[in-house]
Design a protein around this motif. Structure first.
Motif, PDB file in Angstrom:
ATOM      1  N   VAL A  79      -8.195 -15.792  -2.460  1.00 26.70           N
ATOM      2  CA  VAL A  79      -8.332 -14.644  -2.856  1.00 26.70           C
ATOM      3  C   VAL A  79      -7.376 -14.308  -3.999  1.00 26.70           C
ATOM      4  CG1 VAL A  79      -8.713 -12.134  -2.529  1.00 26.70           C
ATOM      5  CG2 VAL A  79      -9.545 -13.908  -0.894  1.00 26.70           C
ATOM      6  N   LEU A  80      -7.863 -14.038  -5.356  1.00 28.33           N
ATOM      7  CA  LEU A  80      -6.754 -13.699  -6.019  1.00 28.33           C
ATOM      8  C   LEU A  80      -6.810 -12.140  -6.752  1.00 28.33           C
ATOM      9  CD1 LEU A  80      -7.330 -16.689  -8.263  1.00 28.33           C
ATOM     10  CD2 LEU A  80      -5.399 -16.343  -7.105  1.00 28.33           C
ATOM     11  N   PRO A  81      -5.861 -11.572  -6.967  1.00 29.40           N
ATOM     12  CA  PRO A  81      -5.827 -10.277  -7.513  1.00 29.40           C
ATOM     13  C   PRO A  81      -6.190 -10.093  -8.924  1.00 29.40           C
ATOM     14  CG  PRO A  81      -3.410 -10.885  -7.322  1.00 29.40           C
ATOM     15  CD  PRO A  81      -4.471 -11.981  -6.864  1.00 29.40           C
ATOM     16  N   PHE A 145       6.548  -4.969   4.558  1.00 29.51           N
ATOM     17  CA  PHE A 145       6.114  -4.905   6.025  1.00 29.51           C
ATOM     18  C   PHE A 145       4.701  -5.063   6.342  1.00 29.51           C
ATOM     19  CE2 PHE A 145       4.868  -2.049   9.375  1.00 29.51           C
ATOM     20  CZ  PHE A 145       5.586  -2.393  10.639  1.00 29.51           C
ATOM     21  N   HIS A 146       3.955  -4.430   5.415  1.00 24.18           N
ATOM     22  CA  HIS A 146       2.348  -4.595   5.545  1.00 24.18           C
ATOM     23  C   HIS A 146       1.869  -6.030   5.220  1.00 24.18           C
ATOM     24  CE1 HIS A 146       1.114  -0.524   6.276  1.00 24.18           C
ATOM     25  NE2 HIS A 146       2.326  -0.056   5.637  1.00 24.18           N
ATOM     26  N   ARG A 147       2.819  -6.784   4.348  1.00 24.88           N
ATOM     27  CA  ARG A 147       2.125  -8.119   4.128  1.00 24.88           C
ATOM     28  C   ARG A 147       2.551  -8.908   5.292  1.00 24.88           C
ATOM     29  NH1 ARG A 147       4.064  -6.802  -1.331  1.00 24.88           N
ATOM     30  NH2 ARG A 147       2.306  -6.961  -2.896  1.00 24.88           N
ATOM     31  N   VAL A 148       3.612  -8.650   5.799  1.00 25.45           N
ATOM     32  CA  VAL A 148       4.253  -9.566   7.090  1.00 25.45           C
ATOM     33  C   VAL A 148       3.216  -9.476   7.998  1.00 25.45           C
ATOM     34  CG1 VAL A 148       6.147 -10.154   8.506  1.00 25.45           C
ATOM     35  CG2 VAL A 148       6.739  -9.793   5.859  1.00 25.45           C
ATOM     36  N   SER A 149       3.031  -8.129   8.272  1.00 27.61           N
ATOM     37  CA  SER A 149       2.071  -7.594   9.363  1.00 27.61           C
ATOM     38  C   SER A 149       0.751  -8.676   9.210  1.00 27.61           C
ATOM     39  CB  SER A 149       1.745  -6.464   9.562  1.00 27.61           C
ATOM     40  OG  SER A 149       3.024  -5.460   9.739  1.00 27.61           O
ATOM     41  N   VAL A 161      -6.206 -10.991   1.021  1.00 30.86           N
ATOM     42  CA  VAL A 161      -6.940  -9.881   0.690  1.00 30.86           C
ATOM     43  C   VAL A 161      -5.953  -8.721   0.719  1.00 30.86           C
ATOM     44  CG1 VAL A 161      -8.447  -8.288   1.468  1.00 30.86           C
ATOM     45  CG2 VAL A 161      -9.170 -10.509   1.594  1.00 30.86           C
ATOM     46  N   VAL A 162      -5.257  -8.506   1.723  1.00 33.89           N
ATOM     47  CA  VAL A 162      -4.130  -7.624   1.920  1.00 33.89           C
ATOM     48  C   VAL A 162      -3.145  -7.676   0.603  1.00 33.89           C
ATOM     49  CG1 VAL A 162      -2.329  -6.371   3.500  1.00 33.89           C
ATOM     50  CG2 VAL A 162      -4.535  -7.034   4.392  1.00 33.89           C
ATOM     51  N   ASP A 163      -2.885  -8.892   0.541  1.00 32.32           N
ATOM     52  CA  ASP A 163      -1.635  -9.096  -0.494  1.00 32.32           C
ATOM     53  C   ASP A 163      -2.288  -8.661  -1.830  1.00 32.32           C
ATOM     54  OD1 ASP A 163       0.758 -10.249  -1.495  1.00 32.32           O
ATOM     55  OD2 ASP A 163      -0.581 -11.611  -2.391  1.00 32.32           O
ATOM     56  N   SER A 164      -3.535  -9.168  -2.183  1.00 37.56           N
ATOM     57  CA  SER A 164      -4.285  -8.744  -3.323  1.00 37.56           C
ATOM     58  C   SER A 164      -4.209  -7.128  -3.477  1.00 37.56           C
ATOM     59  CB  SER A 164      -5.593  -9.484  -3.349  1.00 37.56           C
ATOM     60  OG  SER A 164      -5.646 -10.824  -3.439  1.00 37.56           O
ATOM     61  N   VAL A 168      -2.233  -6.034  -6.755  1.00 44.01           N
ATOM     62  CA  VAL A 168      -3.119  -5.766  -7.882  1.00 44.01           C
ATOM     63  C   VAL A 168      -2.761  -4.020  -8.322  1.00 44.01           C
ATOM     64  CG1 VAL A 168      -5.261  -5.302  -7.208  1.00 44.01           C
ATOM     65  CG2 VAL A 168      -4.884  -6.262  -9.589  1.00 44.01           C
ATOM     66  N   HIS A 169      -2.710  -3.366  -7.294  1.00 40.53           N
ATOM     67  CA  HIS A 169      -2.544  -2.112  -7.273  1.00 40.53           C
ATOM     68  C   HIS A 169      -1.199  -1.432  -6.980  1.00 40.53           C
ATOM     69  CE1 HIS A 169      -6.941  -1.876  -7.694  1.00 40.53           C
ATOM     70  NE2 HIS A 169      -6.988  -2.298  -6.526  1.00 40.53           N
ATOM     71  N   ALA A 170      -0.235  -2.131  -7.462  1.00 43.80           N
ATOM     72  CA  ALA A 170       1.235  -1.920  -7.190  1.00 43.80           C
ATOM     73  C   ALA A 170       1.540  -0.491  -7.622  1.00 43.80           C
ATOM     74  CB  ALA A 170       2.201  -2.872  -7.557  1.00 43.80           C
ATOM     75  N   PRO A 171       0.990  -0.183  -8.808  1.00 42.27           N
ATOM     76  CA  PRO A 171       1.220   1.219  -9.424  1.00 42.27           C
ATOM     77  C   PRO A 171       0.759   2.520  -8.640  1.00 42.27           C
ATOM     78  CG  PRO A 171       0.859  -0.071 -11.152  1.00 42.27           C
ATOM     79  CD  PRO A 171       0.568  -0.904  -9.792  1.00 42.27           C
ATOM     80  N   GLU A 172      -0.518   1.952  -7.865  1.00 43.00           N
ATOM     81  CA  GLU A 172      -1.073   3.201  -7.325  1.00 43.00           C
ATOM     82  C   GLU A 172      -0.456   3.176  -5.865  1.00 43.00           C
ATOM     83  OE1 GLU A 172      -3.546   2.112 -10.121  1.00 43.00           O
ATOM     84  OE2 GLU A 172      -2.683   0.845  -9.028  1.00 43.00           O
ATOM     85  N   GLN A 173       0.045   2.229  -5.429  1.00 44.98           N
ATOM     86  CA  GLN A 173       0.920   2.109  -4.122  1.00 44.98           C
ATOM     87  C   GLN A 173       2.205   2.874  -4.136  1.00 44.98           C
ATOM     88  OE1 GLN A 173      -0.564   0.881  -1.537  1.00 44.98           O
ATOM     89  NE2 GLN A 173      -2.190  -0.200  -2.198  1.00 44.98           N
ATOM     90  N   ARG A 174       2.881   2.724  -5.359  1.00 45.07           N
ATOM     91  CA  ARG A 174       4.022   3.764  -5.552  1.00 45.07           C
ATOM     92  C   ARG A 174       3.846   5.117  -5.737  1.00 45.07           C
ATOM     93  NH1 ARG A 174       5.405  -0.977  -8.871  1.00 45.07           N
ATOM     94  NH2 ARG A 174       4.398  -0.192 -10.623  1.00 45.07           N
TER      95      ARG A 174
END
Length: 225
Positions: A79-81, A145-149, A161-164, A168-174
């Motif tokens: 699965v790729l972002p 934390f969420h990636r390692v979980s 899937v979680v990592d993607s 890919v939505h890093a700005p939205e996560q911030r």
């Protein structure tokens, strides 16, 4: 019935991947030079570079300026972002959180009692050091934390899937972190999730992760109205 023939670039992509597989190369291993590969596959260097750019875009290879070609860290990734994803409007921001609410809680439950919880503890230690610092460092610790979980759950595809979603939505996560704007509560909720995982309490870990993400979504939804 029309037969679609693969492009030369597509054929070369498969040939390079075949070379990596047949040679037993691993991420970080060096590949032959572009000139050597062009000669090997009997194509011009510009034609080969097109195929290499396609492979680089998916993380299968890494082109290091002045150093050469290397096998990429994502060579086996499924699965790729989407690297071309643009910013999301508010509605899609909530959809992103809905997707995380569906996927991450069961993974937290699966992570409960499995080896590796000490890594989560270390991640939260890093987050604690940045509670009164810069948003960028705290955000990175929270996402880790969420990636390692997800990784501790043991399902490599769902981990990707979680990592993607987070990558890919890093700005939205911030933006979610900025809107949520409660560092201490965010940290405390992460801590209770970790404690459930450490205790091997799958039901509690799942319910706490779900409650945490729903809490975040509720605040974001209210701020967007």
């Amino acid at each position: 019935m029309m037969v679609v023939r693969p492009s030369l670039s597509g054929v070369l992509t498969e040939q390079v991947l075949g070379l990596i597989s047949d040679s037993g190369l691993q991420p970080g291993d060096r590949l032959p030079t572009t000139r050597e590969l062009a000669q090997r596959f009997s194509v011009t260097t510009p034609t080969l570079r097109e195929a290499l750019r396609r492979l680089e875009a998916t993380g299968a290879i890494e082109m290091r300026h002045g150093s050469g070609l290397y096998v990429g860290a994502d060579i086996e990734r499924i699965v790729l972002p989407n690297p071309n994803m643009r910013s999301m409007p508010g509605g899609q921001l909530l959809d992103l959180l809905d997707a995380r609410i569906l996927i991450e809680p069961p993974l937290a439950g699966l992570a409960a009692g499995r080896p590796g919880a000490e890594e989560l503890r270390a991640v939260l230690g890093e987050a604690a050091r940045h509670l009164s610092g810069q948003d960028a460092e705290l955000h990175e610790a929270n996402m880790t934390f969420h990636r390692v979980s997800a990784r501790l759950a043991g399902n490599s595809v769902l981990e990707e899937v979680v990592d993607s979603l987070l990558s890919v939505h890093a700005p939205e996560q911030r933006e979610i972190l900025r809107i949520y704007d409660d560092r201490r509560r965010d940290y405390d909720e992460h801590l209770t999730i970790l404690e459930a995982i450490e205790a091997g309490d799958a039901r509690a870990a799942e319910e706490l992760m779900r409650a945490h993400l729903i809490d975040v979504k509720t605040v974001v939804q209210q701020r967007l109205m």
